[in-house]
Design an enzyme around this catalytic site. Structure first.
Site, PDB file in Angstrom:
ATOM      1  CG  HIS A   6     -35.797 -22.177  -7.890  1.00 55.84           C
ATOM      2  ND1 HIS A   6     -36.124 -23.406  -7.793  1.00 55.84           N
ATOM      3  CD2 HIS A   6     -34.388 -22.286  -7.895  1.00 55.84           C
ATOM      4  CE1 HIS A   6     -35.203 -24.280  -7.779  1.00 55.84           C
ATOM      5  NE2 HIS A   6     -34.064 -23.725  -7.946  1.00 55.84           N
TER       6      HIS A   6
HETATM    7  C1  LIG Z   1     -27.332 -21.156  -6.850  1.00 61.04           C
HETATM    8  C2  LIG Z   1     -28.524 -21.833  -7.951  1.00 61.04           C
HETATM    9  C3  LIG Z   1     -28.648 -23.021  -8.018  1.00 61.04           C
HETATM   10  C4  LIG Z   1     -29.834 -23.461  -8.939  1.00 61.04           C
HETATM   11  N1  LIG Z   1     -30.084 -24.914  -9.027  1.00 61.04           N
HETATM   12  C5  LIG Z   1     -31.054 -25.278 -10.306  1.00 61.04           C
HETATM   13  C6  LIG Z   1     -31.181 -26.468 -10.424  1.00 61.04           C
HETATM   14  O1  LIG Z   1     -30.488 -27.328  -9.716  1.00 61.04           O
HETATM   15  N2  LIG Z   1     -32.302 -26.713 -11.297  1.00 61.04           N
HETATM   16  C7  LIG Z   1     -33.042 -25.875 -11.830  1.00 61.04           C
HETATM   17  O2  LIG Z   1     -33.984 -26.134 -12.463  1.00 61.04           O
HETATM   18  N3  LIG Z   1     -32.753 -24.444 -11.536  1.00 61.04           N
HETATM   19  C8  LIG Z   1     -31.824 -24.143 -10.577  1.00 61.04           C
HETATM   20  N4  LIG Z   1     -31.709 -22.804 -10.382  1.00 61.04           N
HETATM   21  C9  LIG Z   1     -32.570 -21.787 -10.993  1.00 61.04           C
HETATM   22  C10 LIG Z   1     -32.371 -21.571 -12.283  1.00 61.04           C
HETATM   23  O3  LIG Z   1     -30.790 -21.181 -12.361  1.00 61.04           O
HETATM   24  C11 LIG Z   1     -33.050 -20.373 -12.956  1.00 61.04           C
HETATM   25  O4  LIG Z   1     -34.486 -20.538 -12.609  1.00 61.04           O
HETATM   26  C12 LIG Z   1     -32.854 -19.993 -14.343  1.00 61.04           C
HETATM   27  O5  LIG Z   1     -31.505 -20.064 -14.845  1.00 61.04           O
HETATM   28  C13 LIG Z   1     -33.511 -18.781 -14.665  1.00 61.04           C
HETATM   29  O6  LIG Z   1     -33.347 -18.653 -16.196  1.00 61.04           O
HETATM   30  P1  LIG Z   1     -33.552 -17.219 -16.624  1.00 61.04           P
HETATM   31  O7  LIG Z   1     -33.233 -17.294 -18.151  1.00 61.04           O
HETATM   32  O8  LIG Z   1     -34.718 -16.585 -16.175  1.00 61.04           O
HETATM   33  O9  LIG Z   1     -32.445 -16.303 -16.161  1.00 61.04           O
HETATM   34  P2  LIG Z   1     -30.814 -16.976 -16.065  1.00 61.04           P
HETATM   35  O10 LIG Z   1     -30.542 -18.261 -16.214  1.00 61.04           O
HETATM   36  O11 LIG Z   1     -30.216 -15.924 -15.057  1.00 61.04           O
HETATM   37  O12 LIG Z   1     -30.214 -15.949 -17.547  1.00 61.04           O
HETATM   38  C14 LIG Z   1     -30.230 -14.475 -17.463  1.00 61.04           C
HETATM   39  C15 LIG Z   1     -29.153 -14.299 -18.571  1.00 61.04           C
HETATM   40  O13 LIG Z   1     -29.204 -12.677 -18.923  1.00 61.04           O
HETATM   41  C16 LIG Z   1     -28.022 -12.423 -18.904  1.00 61.04           C
HETATM   42  N5  LIG Z   1     -27.945 -10.925 -18.363  1.00 61.04           N
HETATM   43  C17 LIG Z   1     -28.252 -10.146 -17.394  1.00 61.04           C
HETATM   44  N6  LIG Z   1     -28.435  -8.859 -17.679  1.00 61.04           N
HETATM   45  C18 LIG Z   1     -28.084  -8.693 -18.887  1.00 61.04           C
HETATM   46  C19 LIG Z   1     -28.080  -7.670 -20.073  1.00 61.04           C
HETATM   47  N7  LIG Z   1     -28.464  -6.207 -19.375  1.00 61.04           N
HETATM   48  N8  LIG Z   1     -28.082  -7.903 -21.019  1.00 61.04           N
HETATM   49  C20 LIG Z   1     -27.787  -9.112 -21.439  1.00 61.04           C
HETATM   50  N9  LIG Z   1     -27.755 -10.285 -20.826  1.00 61.04           N
HETATM   51  C21 LIG Z   1     -28.037 -10.106 -19.732  1.00 61.04           C
HETATM   52  C22 LIG Z   1     -27.257 -13.024 -17.570  1.00 61.04           C
HETATM   53  O14 LIG Z   1     -25.508 -12.846 -18.091  1.00 61.04           O
HETATM   54  C23 LIG Z   1     -27.714 -14.678 -18.012  1.00 61.04           C
HETATM   55  O15 LIG Z   1     -27.021 -15.290 -18.961  1.00 61.04           O
HETATM   56  C24 LIG Z   1     -30.616 -22.574  -9.511  1.00 61.04           C
HETATM   57  C25 LIG Z   1     -30.338 -21.111  -9.394  1.00 61.04           C
HETATM   58  C26 LIG Z   1     -29.320 -20.662  -8.503  1.00 61.04           C
HETATM   59  C27 LIG Z   1     -29.103 -19.127  -8.114  1.00 61.04           C
END
Ligand SMILES: Cc1cc2nc3c(=O)[nH]c(=O)nc-3n(C[C@H](O)[C@H](O)[C@H](O)COP(=O)(O)OP(=O)(O)OC[C@H]3O[C@@H](n4cnc5c(N)ncnc54)[C@H](O)[C@@H]3O)c2cc1C
Length: 76
Positions: A6
């Site tokens: 993560h």
């Molecule tokens: C394989 C895997 C399995 C996981 N399993 C779990 C689980 O079971 N349970 C759990 O709690 N967590 C899990 N996680 C972790 C969880 O997915 C992340 O911690 C969480 O999604 C992070 O949220 P975020 O909003 O920071 O980023 P993200 O969810 O990655 O969201 C970022 C968003 O920004 C968008 N973006 C990127 N760059 C740009 C740009 N320049 N302009 C506009 N939009 C953009 C992306 O498309 C994405 O939609 C897992 C992660 C992975 C990789």
């Protein structure tokens, strides 16, 4: 052996700019109006899956903002 990680931190919570990047309202210290609400605000590995915590922070952050916009634009 499969592993997953993560990706957290980078803009962690802190009471002030010495301790962190964002305050408890997710606003970047010393940059009024700039907010960070994603995995980068999680200051350390919570030991559990983080997405509900991140979603919760997003909800806490956007609700007052959305309520303000709806109040200002009653016609919406
Ligand atoms: C394989 C895997 C399995 C996981 N399993 C779990 C689980 O079971 N349970 C759990 O709690 N967590 C899990 N996680 C972790 C969880 O997915 C992340 O911690 C969480 O999604 C992070 O949220 P975020 O909003 O920071 O980023 P993200 O969810 O990655 O969201 C970022 C968003 O920004 C968008 N973006 C990127 N760059 C740009 C740009 N320049 N302009 C506009 N939009 C953009 C992306 O498309 C994405 O939609 C897992 C992660 C992975 C990789």
């Amino acid at each position: 052996m499969e592993t997953s990680a993560h990706i957290l931190g980078g803009c962690p919570f802190g009471r002030n700019a010495e301790e962190g990047v964002v305050g408890l309202d997710c606003q970047v210290h010393n940059y009024p109006g700039l907010y960070v609400v994603d995995a980068s605000i999680v200051p350390a590995n919570p030991g559990v899956n983080p997405s509900l915590t991140i979603t919760g922070a997003g909800r806490v952050r956007h609700e007052p903002h959305t309520a303000q916009i709806l109040t200002e634009h009653k016609s919406l």
